[in-house]
Scaffold this active site. Structure first.
Site, PDB file in Angstrom:
ATOM      1  N   HIS A 102      -6.933  -6.437  -0.091  1.00 18.67           N
ATOM      2  CA  HIS A 102      -5.879  -5.466   0.178  1.00 18.67           C
ATOM      3  C   HIS A 102      -4.809  -6.045   1.094  1.00 18.67           C
ATOM      4  O   HIS A 102      -3.626  -5.781   0.910  1.00 18.67           O
ATOM      5  CB  HIS A 102      -6.492  -4.211   0.801  1.00 18.67           C
TER       6      HIS A 102
ATOM      7  N   ASP B  83      -9.502  -6.385  -3.861  1.00 14.89           N
ATOM      8  CA  ASP B  83      -9.100  -5.159  -3.171  1.00 14.89           C
ATOM      9  C   ASP B  83     -10.090  -4.038  -3.475  1.00 14.89           C
ATOM     10  O   ASP B  83     -10.341  -3.715  -4.634  1.00 14.89           O
ATOM     11  CB  ASP B  83      -7.687  -4.766  -3.606  1.00 14.89           C
TER      12      ASP B  83
ATOM     13  N   SER C 284       0.840  -1.195   0.000  1.00 10.84           N
ATOM     14  CA  SER C 284       0.000   0.000   0.000  1.00 10.84           C
ATOM     15  C   SER C 284       0.885   1.260   0.000  1.00 10.84           C
ATOM     16  O   SER C 284       1.698   1.454  -0.902  1.00 10.84           O
ATOM     17  CB  SER C 284      -0.947  -0.050   1.198  1.00 10.84           C
TER      18      SER C 284
END
Length: 441
Positions: A403, A375, A257
């Site tokens: 995610h 995600d 991320s």
């Protein structure tokens, strides 16, 4: 929840932010953890595991010669040469001009050789663009009576900026038995080094040296009481200090991320030290800019009231399933367990105008992109766009992941990372349409 709401009301009335910026207690034992002062008063917790290797003596010529031979067999030298041109009308032209010294890099499954490619894209919203251009488009059938009109001539404007890259990279396998290999794991907003528990245990057992820091205000790292301590540049300098402290001759960066941006920064700053990069649900190659219409712009005391809702929303969007197992993983990983002040400052400090498409196109490091199909934070189109911009990139989609794919599917992710480290060029040999990147254009 009622207690948290009462505390937040008192916080708003008194103007105090008690316990909002204190570091959280670690859920793991102190073994394998180090506290590093990157700046005076700025201390980060680092999970550092060094495997036990037999010492190599000068008289032990057998082992040293064997390691050298292994490196020679796995080495692959690549000539990276490309021209990046940015026009004032928002057009980006990338020309791959390098003649790869090992022709098998261009070798497709049918035995043909791919020519040097040219990528031409618009610097617009990548969500509106196709995921990947067809390398061999099939022309529509046209009868003799109906002939298509000649395409209009495109006027080439004066370029706004031109970047030339001409370098050679020697890429070899990074086996756990090599003492000059280190793996760095960088988490994102709201995470900690605990989210990498499965990966750290897996690779440390294989003999790799692993390093996983807690960002400022996360995990057990110190949380400064000023918002400026959580800007991208402040966090990037922290990770620069960590990288310079633990870096070996060959380093693999694994980011998740927001942590992908820091891995990109380090790969751009230290191309001779960063051997490979793995980007997990990192998003598109765009410059970072905080959103002004975000819930994280609310005052910290309001976010403190909404913390149960935010945690539930993160569980729902971060995992493909929301069962007891996922809740336990979230608790064990110490994820999304930061103070509202830190969370607000982190989201507001995501300002990095240099990290645009050109910045990413300048990278010559082999990169593996991992995306969880479920995600809800990062659309797959963003990672596809990233694969189109990068020079050496391969996109792997995990259908059952979201995610937090490294926590949901640890075995799959560990296998991908292990193959990435053990192969000299693991994601360039495949020139089929499943490869999303420049080598199929």
């Amino acid at each position: 929840m009622l207690t948290s709401i009462t505390e937040s009301i008192l916080c708003c009335l008194t103007g105090k932010t008690n316990s909002l910026v204190l570091p959280l207690e670690s859920s793991q034992p102190s073994d394998g953890y180090e506290f590093v002062e990157v700046k005076p008063g700025r201390v980060l917790r680092v999970r550092h595991i060094v495997p036990e290797r037999p010492p190599v003596t000068p008289n032990d010529t057998t082992n040293s010669k064997l390691n050298l031979d292994d490196l020679r067999e796995d080495d692959s030298t690549v000539h990276c040469k490309r021209k990046i041109t940015v026009y004032r009308n928002g057009q980006l032209l990338i020309e791959n001009l390098g003649d790869v010294l090992h022709s098998e890099l261009f070798q497709c499954q049918d035995g043909d050789l791919e020519p040097c490619s040219t990528v031409e894209v618009e610097l617009a919203d990548y969500k509106e663009m196709p995921s990947s251009p067809d390398p061999n488009p099939v022309p529509p059938h046209v009868s003799d009576e109906q002939k298509p009109a000649a395409p209009p001539r495109r006027r080439r404007r004066r370029p706004k900026r031109t970047v030339l890259i001409d370098s050679q990279r020697t890429i070899s396998s990074c086996k756990g038995t090599h003492s000059d290999v280190a793996l760095f794991f960088v988490h994102g907003v709201g995470g900690s080094s605990d989210i990498w528990k499965s990966q750290l245990d897996f690779f440390s057992r294989l003999g790799y040296e692993v390093i996983a820091p807690d960002l400022a205000g996360h995990g057990a790292s110190r949380a400064p009481q000023i918002a400026a301590a959580y800007t991208f540049y402040a966090l990037a300098e922290d990770l620069r200090a960590i990288f310079k402290r633990y870096a070996r001759k060959r380093n693999i960066l694994i980011g998740h991320s927001y942590g992908v941006s820091f891995c990109t920064f380090l790969a751009h700053e230290y191309p001779e030290l960063v051997h490979k990069v793995v980007m997990i649900n990192g998003g598109g190659p765009t410059a970072l800019e905080p959103s002004l219409c975000s819930i994280f712009q609310l005052p910290s005391c309001v976010l403190h009231c909404l913390s149960p809702c935010l945690a539930w929303s993160f569980l729902k969007a971060g995992f493909a399933r929301q069962g007891a197992k996922e809740k336990q993983l979230l608790k064990q990983g110490n994820a999304f367990n930061v103070s509202p002040f830190v969370l607000r400052a982190m989201m507001s400090g995501q300002y990095w105008p240099e990290g645009d498409e050109v910045y990413h196109a300048e990278l010559t490091t082999p990169i593996l992109l991992v995306h969880g199909l479920c995600d809800k934070f990062v659309p797959m189109e963003e990672d596809q766009r990233m694969a189109e911009i990068l020079l050496f990139a391969f996109l792997k989609v995990i259908e059952e992941g979201s995610h937090m794919v490294m926590m949901e599917c640890p075995d799959t992710v560990n296998t991908l990372l292990h193959e990435t480290g053990n192969e000299p060029l693991p994601f360039i040999y495949n020139c089929t349409n499943q490869k999303v990147g420049h080598w199929v254009n």
